[in-house]
Design an enzyme around this catalytic site. Structure first.
Site, mmCIF file in Angstrom:
data_model
loop_
_atom_site.group_PDB
_atom_site.id
_atom_site.type_symbol
_atom_site.label_atom_id
_atom_site.label_comp_id
_atom_site.label_asym_id
_atom_site.label_seq_id
_atom_site.Cartn_x
_atom_site.Cartn_y
_atom_site.Cartn_z
ATOM 1 C CD GLU A 51 36.406 37.068 39.079
ATOM 2 O OE1 GLU A 51 36.647 36.576 37.964
ATOM 3 O OE2 GLU A 51 35.358 37.705 39.352
ATOM 4 C CG HIS A 120 41.175 44.000 30.984
ATOM 5 N ND1 HIS A 120 40.754 43.616 32.241
ATOM 6 C CD2 HIS A 120 40.108 43.830 30.167
ATOM 7 C CE1 HIS A 120 39.491 43.242 32.190
ATOM 8 N NE2 HIS A 120 39.068 43.363 30.949
#
Length: 319
Positions: A51, A120
């Site tokens: 990322e 998450h």
């Protein structure tokens, strides 16, 4: 109007903006097959799982005249790119003295409701609110998702689109024609006169459900959806609180140094709005704890309509 899901609204926004401007392209570690089929691998890049790299690529491309859209998927993965976000994306327009525009959009899922455990299920948008130079959107409906995301893609600044995991399957009406929802403009989702509830993303739906129940008790609740956190529509929020005299802020994130804290401050630091308050500002937020995986414990940690009901009833003196 057609009825589509929140996720479909986001996909439509991206596809329409890519058709509109050939300089718009998409980066993600898992290329959407619909986009790939229509636009090809030159404009829909499936990247390695790094990322920081794809975020840096987007910043460079934006400064070179392109409009990148980066899908980080889970907001957790954005943390890997924090140096690029904090030291580059948020500051680079300023550091170039405004000579070059850096239009780019970063998308990330936030929140719980899907039992994805602590890493998450986060809603860390207040971290990014602290960075001058970033715009932040948080759609609560398919209509807002499409309109806000299209506006974000057309904006000449870095924009982060935080998208509620709980709302991905939420269905709502979306116009067939082209439209945008301007950044920095809140919406009053329900008119009321006794209490203002400023609710964020999924909590908008919980607030509306609570308002329906409270109406049966003779309590009139006004529900305000900020829709964007940066810029934040202070005028609409303050005007609502001046009308009702009471404020509850409902946010799926934790309360410390949060969007809810910022909204509370902007109400209490304004003399006219503060004078209109008939009671304390109440925040209905997640507990200060990592999000549990177990469904019953996850439900306990997150706020919901029951907690909004209790907060409103407490403010108006009804138990």
């Amino acid at each position: 109007m057609k009825k589509i899901s929140y996720a479909q609204a986001g996909a439509e926004a991206v596809a329409e903006e890519m058709r509109r401007d050939p300089k718009t392209f998409h980066l993600s570690t898992d290329a959407p097959q619909g986009l790939l089929k229509e636009f090809g691998s030159a404009r829909v890049r499936e990247t390695p799982i790094t990322e920081a790299t794809l975020t840096g690529m987007a910043i460079g491309a934006a400064g070179s005249g392109y409009r990148p859209i980066v899908n980080w998927a889970q907001v957790t993965f954005a943390f890997v790119a924090m140096d690029q976000i904090v030291n580059q994306a948020s500051k680079i327009h300023y550091m170039f003295g405004g000579q070059v525009a850096f239009p780019m959009v970063f998308r990330a899922w936030v929140g719980g409701g899907r039992n994805r455990a602590a890493q998450h299920s986060q809603s860390p948008y207040s971290m990014f609110m602290n960075l001058a130079g970033l715009k932040i959107i948080l759609p609560s409906t398919p209509y807002d998702m499409k309109g806000l995301l299209k506006a974000a893609i057309r904006d000449n600044n870095p924009v982060i689109s935080f998208e509620s995991s709980r709302l991905l399957d939420e269905v709502g009406e979306v116009p067939d024609e082209d439209y945008i929802v301007p950044l920095g403009k809140a919406e009053v989702k329900r008119q009321g006169k006794d209490v203002t509830v400023v609710a964020i993303a999924w909590m908008v739906h919980e607030a509306l459900a609570a308002a329906e129940e409270l109406a049966k008790e003779g309590i009139s609740v006004e529900v305000v959806d900020p829709r964007t956190l940066a810029p934040l529509d202070k005028d609409t929020i303050r005007a609502s609180v001046r009308k009702t005299g009471r404020l509850v802020v409902a946010d799926e994130a934790t309360p410390t140094a949060s969007a809810a804290a910022e909204i509370s401050a902007l109400v209490t630091e304004d003399a006219q709005t503060f004078a209109a308050l008939k009671g304390p500002v109440i925040r209905v937020c997640a507990l200060e704890a990592p999000i549990p995986y177990t469904p019953v414990l996850e439900d306990h940690v997150f706020p919901d309509r029951r907690k909004i009901l209790a907060a409103v009833r407490g403010l108006v003196g009804k138990k």
